[in-house]
Write a protein that holds these residues in place. Structure first.
Motif, PDB file in Angstrom:
ATOM      1  N   ARG A 172      -4.222  10.484  -0.145  1.00  0.00           N
ATOM      2  CA  ARG A 172      -2.816  10.429   0.266  1.00  0.00           C
ATOM      3  C   ARG A 172      -2.684  10.668   1.760  1.00  0.00           C
ATOM      4  O   ARG A 172      -3.256  11.621   2.301  1.00  0.00           O
ATOM      5  CB  ARG A 172      -2.006  11.477  -0.502  1.00  0.00           C
ATOM      6  CG  ARG A 172      -0.504  11.350  -0.312  1.00  0.00           C
ATOM      7  CD  ARG A 172       0.223  12.270  -1.276  1.00  0.00           C
ATOM      8  NE  ARG A 172       1.645  11.981  -1.323  1.00  0.00           N
ATOM      9  CZ  ARG A 172       2.475  12.465  -2.242  1.00  0.00           C
ATOM     10  NH1 ARG A 172       1.991  13.259  -3.196  1.00  0.00           N
ATOM     11  NH2 ARG A 172       3.751  12.166  -2.220  1.00  0.00           N
ATOM     12  N   ARG A 173      -1.951   9.821   2.425  1.00  0.00           N
ATOM     13  CA  ARG A 173      -1.742   9.969   3.865  1.00  0.00           C
ATOM     14  C   ARG A 173      -0.721  11.064   4.143  1.00  0.00           C
ATOM     15  O   ARG A 173       0.109  11.395   3.292  1.00  0.00           O
ATOM     16  CB  ARG A 173      -1.276   8.646   4.474  1.00  0.00           C
ATOM     17  CG  ARG A 173       0.107   8.178   4.012  1.00  0.00           C
ATOM     18  CD  ARG A 173       0.356   6.752   4.466  1.00  0.00           C
ATOM     19  NE  ARG A 173       1.670   6.238   4.112  1.00  0.00           N
ATOM     20  CZ  ARG A 173       1.977   5.693   2.948  1.00  0.00           C
ATOM     21  NH1 ARG A 173       1.059   5.608   1.993  1.00  0.00           N
ATOM     22  NH2 ARG A 173       3.195   5.221   2.725  1.00  0.00           N
ATOM     23  N   LEU A 223       2.106  -3.482  -1.363  1.00  0.00           N
ATOM     24  CA  LEU A 223       2.224  -2.288  -2.180  1.00  0.00           C
ATOM     25  C   LEU A 223       1.897  -1.036  -1.373  1.00  0.00           C
ATOM     26  O   LEU A 223       1.098  -1.087  -0.441  1.00  0.00           O
ATOM     27  CB  LEU A 223       1.272  -2.368  -3.383  1.00  0.00           C
ATOM     28  CG  LEU A 223       1.465  -3.550  -4.333  1.00  0.00           C
ATOM     29  CD1 LEU A 223       0.304  -3.614  -5.327  1.00  0.00           C
ATOM     30  CD2 LEU A 223       2.793  -3.451  -5.061  1.00  0.00           C
ATOM     31  N   ASP A 224       2.511   0.085  -1.752  1.00  0.00           N
ATOM     32  CA  ASP A 224       2.141   1.359  -1.166  1.00  0.00           C
ATOM     33  C   ASP A 224       0.885   1.849  -1.881  1.00  0.00           C
ATOM     34  O   ASP A 224       0.898   2.035  -3.106  1.00  0.00           O
ATOM     35  CB  ASP A 224       3.267   2.377  -1.360  1.00  0.00           C
ATOM     36  CG  ASP A 224       2.967   3.707  -0.699  1.00  0.00           C
ATOM     37  OD1 ASP A 224       2.068   4.425  -1.185  1.00  0.00           O
ATOM     38  OD2 ASP A 224       3.635   4.034   0.300  1.00  0.00           O
ATOM     39  N   PRO A 225      -0.213   2.060  -1.156  1.00  0.00           N
ATOM     40  CA  PRO A 225      -1.474   2.393  -1.821  1.00  0.00           C
ATOM     41  C   PRO A 225      -1.442   3.663  -2.662  1.00  0.00           C
ATOM     42  O   PRO A 225      -2.216   3.764  -3.625  1.00  0.00           O
ATOM     43  CB  PRO A 225      -2.465   2.533  -0.647  1.00  0.00           C
ATOM     44  CG  PRO A 225      -1.876   1.718   0.434  1.00  0.00           C
ATOM     45  CD  PRO A 225      -0.397   1.891   0.285  1.00  0.00           C
ATOM     46  N   TRP A 226      -0.594   4.615  -2.311  1.00  0.00           N
ATOM     47  CA  TRP A 226      -0.545   5.853  -3.089  1.00  0.00           C
ATOM     48  C   TRP A 226       0.466   5.753  -4.230  1.00  0.00           C
ATOM     49  O   TRP A 226       0.143   5.998  -5.389  1.00  0.00           O
ATOM     50  CB  TRP A 226      -0.214   7.037  -2.191  1.00  0.00           C
ATOM     51  CG  TRP A 226      -0.293   8.345  -2.928  1.00  0.00           C
ATOM     52  CD1 TRP A 226       0.747   9.094  -3.406  1.00  0.00           C
ATOM     53  CD2 TRP A 226      -1.485   9.059  -3.284  1.00  0.00           C
ATOM     54  NE1 TRP A 226       0.289  10.229  -4.037  1.00  0.00           N
ATOM     55  CE2 TRP A 226      -1.091  10.229  -3.977  1.00  0.00           C
ATOM     56  CE3 TRP A 226      -2.849   8.820  -3.090  1.00  0.00           C
ATOM     57  CZ2 TRP A 226      -2.001  11.152  -4.477  1.00  0.00           C
ATOM     58  CZ3 TRP A 226      -3.768   9.752  -3.585  1.00  0.00           C
ATOM     59  CH2 TRP A 226      -3.338  10.895  -4.267  1.00  0.00           C
ATOM     60  N   ASP A 227       1.682   5.333  -3.913  1.00  0.00           N
ATOM     61  CA  ASP A 227       2.723   5.269  -4.937  1.00  0.00           C
ATOM     62  C   ASP A 227       2.454   4.169  -5.968  1.00  0.00           C
ATOM     63  O   ASP A 227       2.825   4.311  -7.139  1.00  0.00           O
ATOM     64  CB  ASP A 227       4.091   5.038  -4.289  1.00  0.00           C
ATOM     65  CG  ASP A 227       4.528   6.213  -3.425  1.00  0.00           C
ATOM     66  OD1 ASP A 227       4.025   7.337  -3.649  1.00  0.00           O
ATOM     67  OD2 ASP A 227       5.369   6.011  -2.531  1.00  0.00           O
ATOM     68  N   ASP A 228       1.835   3.082  -5.520  1.00  0.00           N
ATOM     69  CA  ASP A 228       1.598   1.934  -6.406  1.00  0.00           C
ATOM     70  C   ASP A 228       0.113   1.746  -6.699  1.00  0.00           C
ATOM     71  O   ASP A 228      -0.340   0.634  -6.950  1.00  0.00           O
ATOM     72  CB  ASP A 228       2.143   0.652  -5.758  1.00  0.00           C
ATOM     73  CG  ASP A 228       3.594   0.767  -5.356  1.00  0.00           C
ATOM     74  OD1 ASP A 228       4.391   1.284  -6.160  1.00  0.00           O
ATOM     75  OD2 ASP A 228       3.941   0.347  -4.234  1.00  0.00           O
TER      76      ASP A 228
END
Length: 238
Positions: A54-55, A65-70
């Motif tokens: 997580r950034r 896409l958001d790499p963490w949320d999605d």
């Protein structure tokens, strides 16, 4: 078409800034290099972009896409081979590919993939008995088993002998010919120069230069990317 957009990415560990305001764009179908010395922040950038870390701040989109949320959705569309990748010593090549294929909604035919990457003769070989070059070939096949649009490869050739390293370079070029976008993390400047369409040179958590290999060499007023790196970062040559 832009497939990765990074604006002002930040990530710290304690009081140390691993990534400090990185901004990048990666276009579909290219081999994009993230190059720089060990500890520069390269792996952290990839970990954030692939959804494994997580950034702390900044905007990050991969395939929209958001790499963490999605990340669940994203992991169905990307392939990842991180620096510390390993498999159980006893697992066989065919078993590993079959297991990884089961994790995807629409996987590639793992048997066909095994044939395409020259692994068929080693289907029953245990991971511990593979040479370094064949392990890397397997890792690439595993990164492709989900039919990814983007593949992240982190320090893929570290520890390989020159022959295995050049063989792996050929495999990476093959990925681009298949239409896969490749993000290649490396601390070998000759590797970045030989393989990449564009390169971001990262030093102390920041992008200090970006462009095609020839463009960066010209900016550094040098005859090789390695020498250009020292000129662009102000570091002393080894």
């Amino acid at each position: 078409m832009t497939v990765i957009e990074i604006d002002g990415l930040r990530k710290s560990y304690g009081s140390g800034k691993a990534v400090d305001g990185v901004s990048l764009r990666v276009e579909r179908g290219e081999i994009f290099g993230i190059a720089g010395p060990n500890g520069a922040g390269k792996t952290t950038i990839v970990e954030c972009a692939s959804g494994s870390r997580r950034r702390d701040g900044g905007i990050l989109r991969v395939l929209g896409l958001d790499p963490w949320d999605d990340r669940r959705e994203l992991l169905q569309r990307i392939g990842v081979q991180l620096q510390e990748a390993a498999l159980p010593d006893a697992i066989k090549v065919g078993e590993a590919l079959r297991m990884y294929a089961s994790l995807y909604d629409r996987p590639a035919d793992w048997r066909k993939l095994m044939d395409e990457w020259g692994l068929a003769d080693r289907k029953g070989t245990r991971f511990a008995r593979l040479s370094g070059g064949w392990k890397q070939r397997l890792f690439i096949a595993l990164a492709l088993v989900g039919n990814p649009e983007v593949v992240f490869l982190d320090e893929l050739t570290t520890g390989l002998d020159p022959s295995a390293r050049r063989m792996t370079w050929g495999l990476i070029r093959d990925l681009r010919e298949r239409g896969v976008t490749v993000v290649l993390v490396t601390h070998f400047m000759d590797e970045a120069e030989a393989l990449c369409d564009r390169i971001a040179i990262v030093d102390r958590g920041r992008v200090v230069a970006e462009g095609g290999p020839r463009e960066l060499i010209e900016k550094g007023r040098s005859d090789s990317l390695e020498n250009a790196y020292f000129a662009l970062t102000g570091r002393e040559t080894a």
